[in-house]
Design a protein around this motif. Structure first.
Motif, PDB file in Angstrom:
ATOM      1  N   SER A 186       0.839  -1.197   0.000  1.00  8.50           N
ATOM      2  CA  SER A 186       0.000   0.000   0.000  1.00  8.50           C
ATOM      3  C   SER A 186       0.877   1.250   0.000  1.00  8.50           C
ATOM      4  CB  SER A 186      -0.914  -0.015   1.222  1.00  8.50           C
ATOM      5  OG  SER A 186      -1.761   1.106   1.230  1.00  8.50           O
ATOM      6  N   ILE A 187       1.207   1.731  -1.188  1.00 12.46           N
ATOM      7  CA  ILE A 187       2.130   2.857  -1.330  1.00 12.46           C
ATOM      8  C   ILE A 187       1.466   3.987  -2.095  1.00 12.46           C
ATOM      9  CG2 ILE A 187       4.329   3.630  -2.290  1.00 12.46           C
ATOM     10  CD1 ILE A 187       5.299   0.702  -2.009  1.00 12.46           C
ATOM     11  N   PHE A 188       1.362   5.142  -1.448  1.00 10.01           N
ATOM     12  CA  PHE A 188       0.935   6.351  -2.146  1.00 10.01           C
ATOM     13  C   PHE A 188       2.158   7.122  -2.630  1.00 10.01           C
ATOM     14  CE2 PHE A 188      -1.578   9.893  -3.357  1.00 10.01           C
ATOM     15  CZ  PHE A 188      -0.899  11.033  -2.956  1.00 10.01           C
ATOM     16  N   SER A 189       3.136   7.271  -1.741  1.00 13.22           N
ATOM     17  CA  SER A 189       4.369   7.946  -2.117  1.00 13.22           C
ATOM     18  C   SER A 189       5.485   7.503  -1.183  1.00 13.22           C
ATOM     19  CB  SER A 189       4.226   9.468  -2.066  1.00 13.22           C
ATOM     20  OG  SER A 189       4.029   9.915  -0.739  1.00 13.22           O
ATOM     21  N   ILE A 190       6.717   7.611  -1.672  1.00  9.44           N
ATOM     22  CA  ILE A 190       7.905   7.326  -0.866  1.00  9.44           C
ATOM     23  C   ILE A 190       8.809   8.536  -0.944  1.00  9.44           C
ATOM     24  CG2 ILE A 190       9.837   5.782  -0.448  1.00  9.44           C
ATOM     25  CD1 ILE A 190       8.386   3.610  -1.984  1.00  9.44           C
ATOM     26  N   THR A 191       9.162   9.080   0.183  1.00 11.32           N
ATOM     27  CA  THR A 191      10.105  10.207   0.184  1.00 11.32           C
ATOM     28  C   THR A 191      11.510   9.644   0.150  1.00 11.32           C
ATOM     29  OG1 THR A 191       9.870  10.347   2.588  1.00 11.32           O
ATOM     30  CG2 THR A 191       8.514  11.815   1.258  1.00 11.32           C
ATOM     31  N   ALA A 192      12.184   9.619   1.249  1.00 13.87           N
ATOM     32  CA  ALA A 192      13.554   9.119   1.244  1.00 13.87           C
ATOM     33  C   ALA A 192      13.591   7.600   1.304  1.00 13.87           C
ATOM     34  CB  ALA A 192      14.326   9.693   2.422  1.00 13.87           C
ATOM     35  N   MET A 193      14.567   7.033   0.650  1.00 13.98           N
ATOM     36  CA  MET A 193      14.917   5.619   0.821  1.00 13.98           C
ATOM     37  C   MET A 193      16.390   5.588   1.179  1.00 13.98           C
ATOM     38  SD  MET A 193      12.819   3.681  -2.221  1.00 13.98           S
ATOM     39  CE  MET A 193      12.819   2.088  -1.381  1.00 13.98           C
ATOM     40  N   GLY A 194      16.791   4.539   1.859  1.00 19.58           N
ATOM     41  CA  GLY A 194      18.166   4.511   2.304  1.00 19.58           C
ATOM     42  C   GLY A 194      18.716   3.118   2.462  1.00 19.58           C
ATOM     43  N   TRP A 195      20.018   3.073   2.620  1.00 25.02           N
ATOM     44  CA  TRP A 195      20.736   1.832   2.883  1.00 25.02           C
ATOM     45  C   TRP A 195      21.502   1.978   4.196  1.00 25.02           C
ATOM     46  CZ3 TRP A 195      20.068  -2.566   0.228  1.00 25.02           C
ATOM     47  CH2 TRP A 195      19.529  -2.488  -1.054  1.00 25.02           C
ATOM     48  N   TYR A 196      21.405   0.956   5.019  1.00 23.02           N
ATOM     49  CA  TYR A 196      22.157   0.863   6.260  1.00 23.02           C
ATOM     50  C   TYR A 196      22.886  -0.486   6.250  1.00 23.02           C
ATOM     51  CZ  TYR A 196      19.737   4.847   8.413  1.00 23.02           C
ATOM     52  OH  TYR A 196      19.259   6.102   8.711  1.00 23.02           O
ATOM     53  N   ARG A 197      23.834  -0.637   7.158  1.00 29.42           N
ATOM     54  CA  ARG A 197      24.499  -1.922   7.306  1.00 29.42           C
ATOM     55  C   ARG A 197      24.833  -2.167   8.760  1.00 29.42           C
ATOM     56  NH1 ARG A 197      30.266  -0.653   4.241  1.00 29.42           N
ATOM     57  NH2 ARG A 197      31.143   0.727   5.841  1.00 29.42           N
ATOM     58  N   GLN A 198      24.941  -3.438   9.091  1.00 33.27           N
ATOM     59  CA  GLN A 198      25.293  -3.820  10.448  1.00 33.27           C
ATOM     60  C   GLN A 198      26.276  -4.976  10.393  1.00 33.27           C
ATOM     61  OE1 GLN A 198      21.988  -4.684  13.077  1.00 33.27           O
ATOM     62  NE2 GLN A 198      23.251  -4.314  14.865  1.00 33.27           N
ATOM     63  N   ALA A 199      27.467  -4.722  10.898  1.00 38.16           N
ATOM     64  CA  ALA A 199      28.495  -5.756  10.975  1.00 38.16           C
ATOM     65  C   ALA A 199      28.383  -6.468  12.315  1.00 38.16           C
ATOM     66  CB  ALA A 199      29.867  -5.115  10.823  1.00 38.16           C
ATOM     67  N   PRO A 200      28.891  -7.686  12.405  1.00 38.58           N
ATOM     68  CA  PRO A 200      28.810  -8.430  13.672  1.00 38.58           C
ATOM     69  C   PRO A 200      29.419  -7.647  14.825  1.00 38.58           C
ATOM     70  CG  PRO A 200      29.515  -9.863  11.907  1.00 38.58           C
ATOM     71  CD  PRO A 200      29.508  -8.485  11.343  1.00 38.58           C
ATOM     72  N   GLY A 201      28.671  -7.539  15.916  1.00 33.18           N
ATOM     73  CA  GLY A 201      29.160  -6.859  17.095  1.00 33.18           C
ATOM     74  C   GLY A 201      29.157  -5.356  17.017  1.00 33.18           C
ATOM     75  N   LYS A 202      28.595  -4.810  15.942  1.00 33.05           N
ATOM     76  CA  LYS A 202      28.574  -3.358  15.777  1.00 33.05           C
ATOM     77  C   LYS A 202      27.138  -2.868  15.627  1.00 33.05           C
ATOM     78  CE  LYS A 202      33.154  -2.828  13.712  1.00 33.05           C
ATOM     79  NZ  LYS A 202      33.925  -2.227  12.587  1.00 33.05           N
ATOM     80  N   GLU A 203      26.959  -1.577  15.819  1.00 29.20           N
ATOM     81  CA  GLU A 203      25.648  -0.980  15.647  1.00 29.20           C
ATOM     82  C   GLU A 203      25.361  -0.777  14.153  1.00 29.20           C
ATOM     83  OE1 GLU A 203      25.360   1.559  19.832  1.00 29.20           O
ATOM     84  OE2 GLU A 203      25.332   2.589  17.908  1.00 29.20           O
ATOM     85  N   ARG A 204      24.063  -0.714  13.858  1.00 27.84           N
ATOM     86  CA  ARG A 204      23.665  -0.430  12.484  1.00 27.84           C
ATOM     87  C   ARG A 204      24.108   0.989  12.126  1.00 27.84           C
ATOM     88  NH1 ARG A 204      17.665  -2.037  10.578  1.00 27.84           N
ATOM     89  NH2 ARG A 204      18.433  -3.939  11.594  1.00 27.84           N
TER      90      ARG A 204
END
Length: 121
Positions: free
Chosen positions: A27-45
């Motif tokens: 159910s999508i009317f609009s999307i503003t920002a999209m992004g990429w994150y990553r999380q390595a073992p033992g680390k924060e996203r």
């Protein structure tokens, strides 16, 4: 409901390339920002790149010059081209999207389930 699904992860040697994709559906009317994150073992996203619906993509310093984010608004899809990969890029990569399901409704952030990227010889 809105779903985001990532694809394109895998095992690659140092110096290699991968292209991640993330498609939003539901159910999508609009999307503003999209992004990429990553999380390595033992680390924060951590943030990798934010890709607005129009405008300039912002990158983490650690990936500038190597990663390129892009977006196809007609497909509600965002991409991450990753070149010159390093072992420290190894992580689970997640995409997100700030989505309005109706014209008058609130904007909510949705996340994908992640795709593993492993950089190793």
């Amino acid at each position: 409901q809105v779903q985001l699904g990532e694809s394109g992860g895998g095992l690659v040697q140092p110096g290699g390339s991968l292209r991640l994709s993330c498609a939003a559906s539901g159910s999508i009317f609009s999307i503003t920002a999209m992004g990429w994150y990553r999380q390595a073992p033992g680390k924060e996203r951590e943030l990798v790149a934010t890709i607005p619906s129009g405008g300039i993509t912002n990158y983490a310093d650690s990936v500038k010059g190597r990663f390129t984010g892009s977006r196809d608004n007609t497909k509600n899809t965002v991409y991450l081209q990753m070149n010159s990969l390093k072992p420290e890029d190894t992580a689970v990569y997640y995409c997100n999207g700030d989505v309005k399901s109706t014209a008058w409704g609130p904007t909510r952030r949705y996340w994908g389930h992640g795709t593993q990227v492993t950089v190793s010889s």
